[in-house]
Design a protein around this motif. Structure first.
Motif, PDB file in Angstrom:
ATOM      1  N   GLU A  13      33.615  13.970  73.996  1.00 17.99           N
ATOM      2  CA  GLU A  13      32.284  13.712  73.484  1.00 17.99           C
ATOM      3  C   GLU A  13      31.710  14.453  72.528  1.00 17.99           C
ATOM      4  N   ILE A  14      32.493  15.556  72.129  1.00 16.53           N
ATOM      5  CA  ILE A  14      31.918  16.475  70.910  1.00 16.53           C
ATOM      6  C   ILE A  14      32.613  16.066  69.842  1.00 16.53           C
ATOM      7  N   ALA A  15      33.837  15.550  69.652  1.00 14.20           N
ATOM      8  CA  ALA A  15      34.762  15.180  68.705  1.00 14.20           C
ATOM      9  C   ALA A  15      33.918  14.063  67.750  1.00 14.20           C
ATOM     10  N   PRO A  16      34.050  14.198  66.474  1.00 17.45           N
ATOM     11  CA  PRO A  16      33.834  13.022  65.524  1.00 17.45           C
ATOM     12  C   PRO A  16      34.960  12.081  65.857  1.00 17.45           C
ATOM     13  N   VAL A  17      34.610  10.604  65.810  1.00 17.38           N
ATOM     14  CA  VAL A  17      35.426   9.660  66.067  1.00 17.38           C
ATOM     15  C   VAL A  17      36.940   9.579  65.412  1.00 17.38           C
ATOM     16  N   HIS A  18      36.901  10.068  64.322  1.00 11.25           N
ATOM     17  CA  HIS A  18      38.085  10.039  63.269  1.00 11.25           C
ATOM     18  C   HIS A  18      39.128  11.327  63.649  1.00 11.25           C
ATOM     19  N   ILE A  19      38.618  12.267  64.577  1.00 13.31           N
ATOM     20  CA  ILE A  19      39.601  13.195  64.979  1.00 13.31           C
ATOM     21  C   ILE A  19      39.682  13.511  66.369  1.00 13.31           C
ATOM     22  N   ARG A  20      38.966  12.353  67.287  1.00 14.73           N
ATOM     23  CA  ARG A  20      38.867  12.593  68.631  1.00 14.73           C
ATOM     24  C   ARG A  20      40.304  12.755  69.156  1.00 14.73           C
ATOM     25  N   GLY A  21      41.194  11.871  68.727  1.00 14.21           N
ATOM     26  CA  GLY A  21      42.584  11.998  69.186  1.00 14.21           C
ATOM     27  C   GLY A  21      43.142  13.413  69.029  1.00 14.21           C
ATOM     28  N   ALA A  22      43.283  13.668  67.785  1.00 19.64           N
ATOM     29  CA  ALA A  22      43.693  14.967  67.348  1.00 19.64           C
ATOM     30  C   ALA A  22      43.192  16.167  68.124  1.00 19.64           C
ATOM     31  N   LEU A  23      41.971  16.118  68.379  1.00 21.28           N
ATOM     32  CA  LEU A  23      41.458  17.170  69.033  1.00 21.28           C
ATOM     33  C   LEU A  23      41.970  17.247  70.263  1.00 21.28           C
ATOM     34  N   ASN A  24      41.894  16.067  70.953  1.00 22.80           N
ATOM     35  CA  ASN A  24      42.279  15.944  72.441  1.00 22.80           C
ATOM     36  C   ASN A  24      43.697  16.372  72.824  1.00 22.80           C
ATOM     37  N   ILE A  25      44.716  16.237  71.430  1.00 21.79           N
ATOM     38  CA  ILE A  25      46.102  16.421  71.624  1.00 21.79           C
ATOM     39  C   ILE A  25      45.999  18.128  71.718  1.00 21.79           C
ATOM     40  N   LEU A  26      45.026  18.595  71.211  1.00 20.58           N
ATOM     41  CA  LEU A  26      45.217  20.235  71.242  1.00 20.58           C
ATOM     42  C   LEU A  26      45.031  20.670  72.891  1.00 20.58           C
ATOM     43  N   PHE A  27      44.442  19.835  73.592  1.00 16.90           N
ATOM     44  CA  PHE A  27      44.426  20.156  74.948  1.00 16.90           C
ATOM     45  C   PHE A  27      45.782  20.295  75.476  1.00 16.90           C
ATOM     46  N   GLN A  28      46.583  19.396  75.010  1.00 17.17           N
ATOM     47  CA  GLN A  28      48.320  19.488  75.562  1.00 17.17           C
ATOM     48  C   GLN A  28      48.852  20.513  74.915  1.00 17.17           C
ATOM     49  N   LEU A  29      48.654  20.927  73.547  1.00 20.93           N
ATOM     50  CA  LEU A  29      49.018  21.868  72.757  1.00 20.93           C
ATOM     51  C   LEU A  29      49.109  23.270  73.589  1.00 20.93           C
ATOM     52  N   ASP A  30      47.819  23.393  74.145  1.00 19.84           N
ATOM     53  CA  ASP A  30      47.307  24.759  74.558  1.00 19.84           C
ATOM     54  C   ASP A  30      47.934  24.933  76.029  1.00 19.84           C
ATOM     55  N   VAL A  31      48.265  23.790  76.540  1.00 22.20           N
ATOM     56  CA  VAL A  31      48.859  23.769  78.031  1.00 22.20           C
ATOM     57  C   VAL A  31      50.222  23.953  77.642  1.00 22.20           C
ATOM     58  N   THR A  32      50.705  23.487  76.765  1.00 24.70           N
ATOM     59  CA  THR A  32      52.211  23.842  76.586  1.00 24.70           C
ATOM     60  C   THR A  32      52.195  25.257  75.988  1.00 24.70           C
ATOM     61  N   ILE A  33      51.599  25.940  75.261  1.00 21.29           N
ATOM     62  CA  ILE A  33      51.360  27.391  74.898  1.00 21.29           C
ATOM     63  C   ILE A  33      51.199  28.173  76.064  1.00 21.29           C
ATOM     64  N   GLY A  86      40.926  22.029  89.013  1.00 23.31           N
ATOM     65  CA  GLY A  86      40.448  20.759  89.416  1.00 23.31           C
ATOM     66  C   GLY A  86      39.029  20.477  88.400  1.00 23.31           C
ATOM     67  N   PHE A  87      38.295  21.460  88.371  1.00 24.72           N
ATOM     68  CA  PHE A  87      37.329  21.716  87.642  1.00 24.72           C
ATOM     69  C   PHE A  87      37.364  21.568  86.231  1.00 24.72           C
ATOM     70  N   ALA A  88      38.283  22.393  85.853  1.00 25.15           N
ATOM     71  CA  ALA A  88      38.679  22.664  84.411  1.00 25.15           C
ATOM     72  C   ALA A  88      39.060  21.217  83.869  1.00 25.15           C
ATOM     73  N   ASN A  89      40.109  20.671  84.506  1.00 24.20           N
ATOM     74  CA  ASN A  89      40.562  19.387  84.070  1.00 24.20           C
ATOM     75  C   ASN A  89      39.640  18.241  83.929  1.00 24.20           C
ATOM     76  N   GLN A  90      38.858  18.251  84.984  1.00 23.90           N
ATOM     77  CA  GLN A  90      37.498  17.655  84.666  1.00 23.90           C
ATOM     78  C   GLN A  90      36.786  17.383  83.600  1.00 23.90           C
ATOM     79  N   ALA A  91      36.384  18.837  83.212  1.00 25.02           N
ATOM     80  CA  ALA A  91      35.408  19.109  82.149  1.00 25.02           C
ATOM     81  C   ALA A  91      35.951  19.152  80.895  1.00 25.02           C
ATOM     82  N   VAL A  92      36.960  19.596  80.600  1.00 24.69           N
ATOM     83  CA  VAL A  92      37.636  19.876  79.252  1.00 24.69           C
ATOM     84  C   VAL A  92      38.029  18.683  78.454  1.00 24.69           C
ATOM     85  N   PRO A  93      38.747  17.624  79.037  1.00 22.13           N
ATOM     86  CA  PRO A  93      38.838  16.538  78.225  1.00 22.13           C
ATOM     87  C   PRO A  93      37.725  15.672  77.904  1.00 22.13           C
ATOM     88  N   LEU A  94      36.760  15.634  78.738  1.00 23.82           N
ATOM     89  CA  LEU A  94      35.497  15.055  78.683  1.00 23.82           C
ATOM     90  C   LEU A  94      34.533  15.746  77.658  1.00 23.82           C
TER      91      LEU A  94
END
Length: 438
Positions: free
Chosen positions: A124-144, A112-120
């Motif tokens: 917030e830290i990603a440049p706008v043009h790669i925000r989607g790609a960087l967040n997709i790495l969240f799902q990639l790492d879940v899958t890994i 609960g704590f991790a899933n609250q903090a990590v996507p936010l």
């Protein structure tokens, strides 16, 4: 950490040593030759072992929202890893069901704590043009994490009688990585500025953008933080009409993500493959390499109550599960987390995302707790149940989900919601709501 836990529970609950020690009724049922294929794992206690984590994550996500706002994304991640490590120790050393469930609850608090903090953090830290790609790495790492868990399950299943303890204990590895990593990473500029650490926030923004020319972005964040500080009760503010578009989308994305049926497949992949006739090792190996309608159709035609699928048909089921999982991994998987993390204004961002996370965990709990029982009663029809939901969510996306690509996170209200054919009617009251919330 999250992915490993999703993957490991399904494998462990299919291991004979684990079942014999904690769920002897299921163990006996599993080894009866004429037991109903669809019902051999139908046990509320066994399902509670998997689902209790997500009930705990549901409740803890609201606490995590407060911690995220008051102490930052980085400290929230550190707390997540500590809860998770304590839960891992209890699970690996469990002597009774109570220890198992308490351990799973602590793992749930960590999730609960991790899933609250990590996507936010990522949004917030990603440049706008790669925000989607960087967040997709969240799902990639879940899958890994799921992939690694299934490999571990395969190799430890032949270590008797403590292989399942090793599988559960190795969850401490990604938790340790998260703990150490969260000590090294930087806090987000938004979080620093939100907590009135203005100079540190500006310095961090320059550092992560690699340039001193960040004044425009800094002013945007500063303005958003000033507006957010005027909102004294963010959870109450979420109930206002002008917050409804973001809240509905965030909750719907998370609920729909679970009703794709993905976690039913990922939690219970080894159990499912044993149900269709694979032996223990083969079921775990199949989970390593893991069309809902097609899956349901194959099972409906070929799998009766007491037979096993022909080898060729069983292989097709595995192929279709792989197709389903791969389709999820580039659609509802990452976007279910990405879209809620970037649509809320800062004033309600952590509170709104807490609703998103808790909705995900609530329905993950429901699916985890109910799937094996539903499979017993609906049989192959369970997959057509999920297929119907996929049709509904497809229509929802076509008509109600706006495009957020290349839109700065703090400009969503003006450039997305106020221009959408349906949601703009709710935004007409936004200015009045801002005055009321001060």
């Amino acid at each position: 950490m999250f992915g490993y836990d999703i993957g490991i529970s399904g494998g462990v609950t299919s291991m004979d040593d684990f079942l014999e020690e904690f769920f002897p009724v299921v163990y006996e049922r599993k080894h009866k030759a004429k037991e109903d294929n669809y019902c051999k794992y139908d046990n509320q206690g066994l399902q509670l072992f998997t689902s209790s984590l997500y009930l705990a994550a549901l409740v803890s996500s609201f606490v995590a929202s407060k911690v995220c706002t008051k102490h930052g994304r980085r400290l929230t991640m550190q707390a997540a890893s500590v809860f998770f490590l304590i839960g891992v120790v209890l699970n690996a050393a469990a002597r009774n069901i109570a220890m198992l469930i308490i351990g799973r609850i602590l793992l749930g608090v960590g999730v609960g704590f991790a899933n609250q903090a990590v996507p936010l953090f990522l949004s917030e830290i990603a440049p706008v043009h790669i925000r989607g790609a960087l967040n997709i790495l969240f799902q990639l790492d879940v899958t890994i994490g799921i992939f690694v868990a299934n490999i571990v399950n395969y190799f430890v299943s032949n270590i008797h009688p403590w292989g399942w303890r090793l599988a559960l204990g190795l969850a401490g590895v990604p938790a340790t990585m998260l703990c150490l990593g969260s000590m090294v990473i930087a806090e987000t500029p938004t979080s620093l500025i939100e907590r009135e650490q203005l100079m540190e926030g500006l310095a961090m923004l320059k550092k992560i953008r690699g340039t001193d020319n960040v004044n425009a972005e800094y002013e945007e964040i500063l303005h958003a933080c000033e507006m957010a500080r005027q909102v004294k009760r963010p959870f109450r503010n979420l109930m206002k009409r002008s917050s409804r578009p973001q809240l509905v989308i965030a909750i719907a994305m998370q609920v729909f993500q679970q009703f794709t049926g993905i976690n039913a497949i990922m939690f219970y992949a080894p159990v499912l493959f044993q149900t269709i006739g694979f032996k223990n090792d083969a079921s775990l190996l199949s989970a390593v390499i893991t069309g809902i309608v097609a899956i349901g159709g194959v099972l409906l035609v070929n799998l009766k109550s007491t037979n096993e699928l022909e080898h060729g048909v069983a292989v097709w089921v595995v192929v279709l599960v792989c197709l389903f999982v791969s389709s999820f991994a580039w659609s509802w998987g990452p976007l279910g987390w990405l879209i809620p993390s970037e649509t809320f204004p800062l004033a309600t961002r952590t509170a709104g995302y807490a609703f998103a996370v808790s909705s995900n965990m609530l329905f993950t709990f429901v699916i985890a707790q109910a799937f094996l029982s539903m499979m017993c009663h609906l049989r192959a029809g369970i997959f057509f149940f999920f297929a119907a939901w996929i049709v509904v969510m497809g229509l929802f996306v076509i008509f109600l989900l706006p495009e957020t690509k290349n839109v700065p996170i703090d400009e969503m209200s003006e450039r997305v919601w106020k221009r959408h054919w349906f949601w703009k009617r709710f935004m007409d009251e936004e200015e009045q709501d801002k005055k009321d919330s001060v």
